[in-house]
Design a protein around this motif. Structure first.
Motif, short mmCIF file in Angstrom:
data_model
loop_
_atom_site.label_atom_id
_atom_site.label_comp_id
_atom_site.label_asym_id
_atom_site.label_seq_id
_atom_site.Cartn_x
_atom_site.Cartn_y
_atom_site.Cartn_z
N TYR A 178 -0.35 4.77 -8.85
CA TYR A 178 -0.93 3.55 -8.57
C TYR A 178 0.12 2.54 -7.84
O TYR A 178 0.02 1.77 -6.91
CB TYR A 178 -1.23 2.66 -9.78
N ILE A 179 1.33 2.75 -8.24
CA ILE A 179 2.48 2.31 -7.60
C ILE A 179 2.45 2.57 -6.13
O ILE A 179 2.86 2.02 -5.31
CB ILE A 179 3.85 2.53 -8.31
N ALA A 180 2.51 3.97 -6.04
CA ALA A 180 2.55 4.61 -4.73
C ALA A 180 1.69 4.02 -3.77
O ALA A 180 1.72 3.93 -2.73
CB ALA A 180 2.86 6.00 -4.84
N SER A 181 0.41 4.16 -4.34
CA SER A 181 -0.64 3.85 -3.35
C SER A 181 -0.74 2.23 -3.03
O SER A 181 -0.87 1.94 -1.99
CB SER A 181 -2.17 3.80 -4.31
N PHE A 182 -0.18 1.40 -3.91
CA PHE A 182 0.09 0.05 -3.76
C PHE A 182 1.22 -0.33 -2.77
O PHE A 182 1.06 -1.26 -1.90
CB PHE A 182 0.61 -0.82 -5.01
N ALA A 183 2.08 0.75 -2.58
CA ALA A 183 3.06 0.76 -1.53
C ALA A 183 2.66 1.42 -0.31
O ALA A 183 3.53 1.47 0.63
CB ALA A 183 4.37 1.32 -2.22
N GLY A 184 1.65 2.01 -0.08
CA GLY A 184 1.16 2.77 0.81
C GLY A 184 1.64 4.05 1.17
O GLY A 184 1.50 4.63 1.99
N MET A 185 2.01 4.80 -0.10
CA MET A 185 2.74 5.80 0.07
C MET A 185 1.49 6.99 -0.43
O MET A 185 0.57 6.56 -1.38
CB MET A 185 3.92 6.04 -0.83
N SER A 186 1.27 8.34 0.10
CA SER A 186 0.46 9.11 -0.35
C SER A 186 1.15 10.49 -0.45
O SER A 186 1.94 10.73 0.10
CB SER A 186 -0.96 9.05 0.33
N GLN A 187 0.06 11.51 -0.68
CA GLN A 187 0.70 12.94 -0.78
C GLN A 187 0.98 13.32 0.73
O GLN A 187 0.61 12.99 1.48
CB GLN A 187 -0.44 13.84 -1.48
N ARG A 188 2.14 14.13 0.80
CA ARG A 188 2.50 14.59 1.89
C ARG A 188 2.27 16.21 2.03
O ARG A 188 2.02 16.88 0.98
CB ARG A 188 4.02 14.30 1.95
N LYS A 189 2.01 16.56 3.28
CA LYS A 189 1.81 17.76 3.54
C LYS A 189 3.03 18.69 4.00
O LYS A 189 4.11 18.28 4.24
CB LYS A 189 1.00 17.84 4.72
#
Length: 205
Positions: A178-189
Motif C-alpha cells: 500500500y505504501i509503494a502504491s501510494f508513492a507511485g511505485m510498482s513491480q519492476r520487470k
C-alpha cells in the motif's frame, strides 16, 4: 437525611464524571500513541522502499550505460568493415540504425542488447572473410572492448535482476504494497536474457 442523600448523589456523579474523564483521556492517549506508531512505522517502511528503489534505479543505469557503450562501439566496427568492403549493405544499414533507438525502459535496453549481440556476431562473420581486417590492430582493440562490455553487461544484468527480485518481494507484503502504491511505485520487470545472448563470444584472434 435528605441532605446526605443529595451529597452522596453529587459525590457519586462527581466520581463517575472523573472516571469518564479519565477513561476518555486514556482512550485519546492510546489512539494518539497508536497513530504515532503507525506514522513512524509507515515512514520507516517508506524509507526502506525508497532505498531499494534507488538501488534498483542505480542498477538499471549501470545496465543502460554498458549497453549504450557497446552501441557506440558498433559504428566503429561498421566503419572498419566499410573501409574494406561495400557488400552486406542491408546488414550494415540495419546496424547503423541501432544507436538511434531510444531506450526508455529495461525492455528497450534488453532488445537493444540482443540486437547488438546478434549484429555484432554477424559483423564478426563478415570480418572473418577478410584476413587483413581480421588481423588488424584496430579490429583487435574493438573486439577486446566489446568482449569486456559483454562480460560487464552480464554482471550488471545479474545485479539488476537481483535488485528487482528484492524490490518486488518487498512491495508484495503488507503494508509495504500500500505504501509503494501510494508513492507511485510498482513491480519492476526483469532484464530477460535470450539464450543466444548468454553465450560468450567464442572468437579467437
Amino acid at each position: 437525611m435528605s441532605t446526605n442523600k443529595v451529597n452522596n448523589t453529587l459525590y457519586t456523579e462527581s466520581q463517575n464524571n472523573t472516571f469518564n474523564l479519565s477513561a476518555n483521556i486514556i482512550v485519546k492517549i492510546i489512539i494518539t500513541v497508536v497513530l504515532i506508531a503507525v506514522l513512524v512505522i509507515s515512514v520507516a517502511k517508506y524509507n526502506k522502499i525508497l532505498a531499494y528503489n534507488t538501488a534498483l534505479n542505480n542498477a538499471y543505469l549501470q545496465v543502460k550505460s554498458n549497453v549504450e557503450k557497446k552501441a557506440d562501439l558498433v559504428p566503429r566496427l561498421l566503419k572498419l568493415i566499410q573501409s574494406h568492403t561495400k557488400s552486406e549493405s542491408k546488414l550494415l544499414r540495419n546496424i547503423a540504425k541501432l544507436r538511434t533507438k531510444k531506450s526508455k525502459n529495461i525492455q528497450d535496453i534488453s532488445q537493444l542488447n540482443k540486437a547488438l549481440k546478434l549484429s555484432t556476431l554477424q559483423l564478426y562473420a563478415i570480418i572473418e572473410k577478410y584476413p587483413i581486417l581480421n588481423s588488424s590492430q584496430e579490429y583487435k582493440n574493438l573486439f577486446q572492448q566489446i568482449q569486456e562490455l559483454d562480460n560487464r553487461t552480464n554482471i550488471v544484468r545479474m545485479q539488476y535482476n537481483a535488485a528487482v527480485k528484492e524490490f518486488n518481494s518487498l512491495i508484495e507484503l503488507f503494508p509495504d504494497n500500500y505504501i509503494a502504491s501510494f508513492a507511485g511505485m510498482s513491480q519492476r520487470k526483469y532484464f530477460q536474457a535470450d539464450k543466444d545472448e548468454l553465450q560468450a563470444l567464442q572468437l579467437h584472434i
